[in-house]
Scaffold this active site. Structure first.
Site, short mmCIF file in Angstrom:
data_model
loop_
_atom_site.label_atom_id
_atom_site.label_comp_id
_atom_site.label_asym_id
_atom_site.label_seq_id
_atom_site.Cartn_x
_atom_site.Cartn_y
_atom_site.Cartn_z
N PHE A 174 70.90 5.80 -10.99
CA PHE A 174 70.89 4.77 -12.03
C PHE A 174 70.52 3.39 -11.50
O PHE A 174 70.07 2.52 -12.25
CB PHE A 174 72.24 4.73 -12.75
CG PHE A 174 73.33 3.98 -12.04
CD1 PHE A 174 73.61 2.66 -12.34
CD2 PHE A 174 74.13 4.60 -11.09
CE1 PHE A 174 74.62 1.96 -11.71
CE2 PHE A 174 75.14 3.93 -10.45
CZ PHE A 174 75.39 2.60 -10.75
N LYS A 175 70.68 3.19 -10.19
CA LYS A 175 70.36 1.88 -9.62
C LYS A 175 68.89 1.50 -9.82
O LYS A 175 68.53 0.33 -9.79
CB LYS A 175 70.70 1.86 -8.12
CG LYS A 175 72.09 2.36 -7.75
CD LYS A 175 73.19 1.46 -8.25
CE LYS A 175 74.57 2.03 -7.98
NZ LYS A 175 75.03 1.93 -6.62
N ASP A 176 68.03 2.50 -10.01
CA ASP A 176 66.61 2.22 -10.22
C ASP A 176 66.37 1.35 -11.46
O ASP A 176 65.42 0.57 -11.50
CB ASP A 176 65.82 3.52 -10.38
CG ASP A 176 65.66 4.29 -9.07
OD1 ASP A 176 65.51 3.65 -8.02
OD2 ASP A 176 65.69 5.53 -9.11
#
Length: 495
Positions: free
Chosen positions: A110-112
């Site tokens: 999800f950091k993307d």
């Protein structure tokens, strides 16, 4: 004009561009704006819009000194063909609930969502002193996923370098290879002796080291900044996917505009779920935000007792990205829940630093619990949840998402309120744990485990993860915590 200041004082008055470039306030606090919530987002106007269009609208409410044209450029570059799904964060049915898939970006986590756009934000900020040759060195500690996502975003970005620290032996084999094989002339990756909290605390000390800052500014024309969610530019893009999830529910006919929704969020550093609170303040009909923790359940204890105590055993778990005892972003939520009382926040954070704990007033805890629920899962429950989710839904989840799945199944459900589980990473980042949980073959390398998982479930490993097996390892250094500043200084001089 909307300005940003520290959670611990109101002496700063920065634009969002300045706050993003600086990363963290000089007093160690996190940047917030008292204008949050004054501009509301009209959800009805978002129905039928693409993720990119939703992002431009939501980010415009949060970062008002970026022009619409600037935001459009950032969004189009960040959310393009590097994503494996055109919806960017697609919503899927999961039994009686829903799952929001946040792992279709280039590093499968999800950091993307934030770290594909943060470098674009950073490129549109200007040096504080007007020095055109000033370069930015991103310094980040990672519990597993932030590091690779930040590296992927900032590799070879003009005028920027990035140094990433990860706890030696406390990330998965896939996570480690994602970082140590990173290409780019401006990247440095280093393992540290200690856990994530040790590394993150050291990074904060590096940011607060004025002698180091003066040397870097004078000798190398470099300013330090952060890609962790302590940086407001890393936090606000995550607000977008809450709006996207809601719009997708409306478009599916699962809700009508104005209906409330609950979100269950696996979290360690509190950034992912804080974005949901920001969405609520912008007008999204969020009924509850449920914090899901692993055995390092410091947030569960805080939300049930009002006491935050990091003086506790640290557990290395099968959900390593949540193995955190100092949840940095909690500070922002406390600021807003205390009616923006920066003196109180400063006292609480001083207590945490000095004594390892703090306690909030009862009435403040009651306000927090009105919105935030909580639960946690131990190792056996995580494994059982991975298996249960597959057996019930033929849907494969990673161990972090499994914490949320377990907590969601423990919570009483209101049939009139849809529940959305945030899925934070691809199961292929943790193939051995997933295979063990599902009773599949789990010997051999992580890559052999990926192949088994694909064969047994009919799913496909992301090409970027499967390709790591043959990627060249570039970085193998390990340093003690007190050696981290030297790594940063050397990397800055090499820019």
């Amino acid at each position: 004009m909307t300005t940003f200041h520290s959670t611990r004082s109101t002496t700063d008055s920065l634009t969002s561009k300045q706050a993003i470039r600086q990363g963290i306030a000089a007093d160690g606090g996190l940047f917030v704006t008292d204008a949050l919530g004054e501009t509301r987002v009209d959800v009805a106007q978002l129905v039928g819009k693409s993720y990119q269009d939703i992002a431009v609208t939501v980010l415009g409410a949060l970062l008002p000194d970026f022009s619409e044209a600037e935001l459009r450029e950032c969004v189009e570059a960040a959310y393009g063909p590097q994503w494996g799904d055109g919806a960017i964060t697609p919503l899927k049915p999961l039994g009686e609930d829903w799952v929001l898939e946040l792992f279709h970006g280039p590093t499968s986590a999800f950091k993307d969502v934030a770290l594909q756009i943060l470098p674009r934000f950073m490129a549109r900020t200007a040096p504080a002193d007007g020095g055109a040759d000033e370069k930015i060195m991103i310094v980040t500690a990672t519990s597993g996923d932030t590091g690779k996502a930040a590296l992927a975003g900032f590799a070879d970005a003009p005028g920027t370098g990035i140094t990433v620290f990860y706890p030696q032996g406390k990330v998965s084999q896939v996570q480690e290879l994602q970082m140590t094989t990173q290409t780019g002339s401006n990247v440095t990756v280093c393992a540290v002796e200690g856990n994530f909290d040790d590394a993150q605390s050291a990074v904060k000390r590096i940011f607060g080291d004025r002698d180091l800052a003066a040397r870097l500014a004078g000798d190398a024309h470099v300013r330090l900044s952060s890609a962790n969610s302590i940086n407001v530019g890393r936090l606000v893009p995550q607000v977008v996917y809450y709006f996207s999830a809601y719009v997708q529910l409306v478009e599916r006919g699962a809700i009508t505009l104005g209906d409330e929704v609950e979100f269950c969020v696996p979290t360690g550093n509190f950034g992912d779920i804080l974005a949901g609170y920001y969405a609520k303040l912008l007008g999204l009909p969020v009924k509850h935000l449920i914090v899901a923790s692993d055995r390092n359940n410091v947030l569960f204890e805080f939300l049930t007792t009002g006491t935050y105590n990091r003086q506790r055993p640290f557990f290395q778990t099968i959900s390593p990205s949540m193995d955190i005892l100092i949840s940095s972003n909690l500070e922002r939520m406390l600021y807003y829940m205390s009616d923006k009382d920066s003196r109180l926040i400063s006292m609480l954070m001083n207590d945490l630093n000095q004594w390892g704990a703090y306690e909030i007033p009862d009435e403040m805890l009651a306000r927090i619990r009105h919105i935030f629920g909580c639960g946690w899962a131990d190792e056996d429950q995580v494994r059982e949840s991975i298996r249960d989710c597959w057996e019930r839904n033929r849907y494969v989840i990673d161990p972090h998402t499994a914490c949320g799945y377990f907590v969601l199944r423990q919570m009483p459900r209101d049939p009139s309120v849809p529940r959305v589980l945030l899925s934070t990473a691809s199961p292929y980042k943790f193939p051995r744990v997933v295979n063990e949980s599902l009773g599949f073959e789990a010997t051999g390398t992580d890559f052999a485990c990926m192949d088994v998982l694909a064969r047994e479930t009919g799913t496909t490993a992301p090409a970027a993860l499967r390709g790591l097996e043959n990627a060249a390892v570039r970085f193998g250094d390990v340093v003690a915590i007190d050696g981290m500043a030297g790594v940063v200084e050397r990397a800055a001089h090499a820019l």
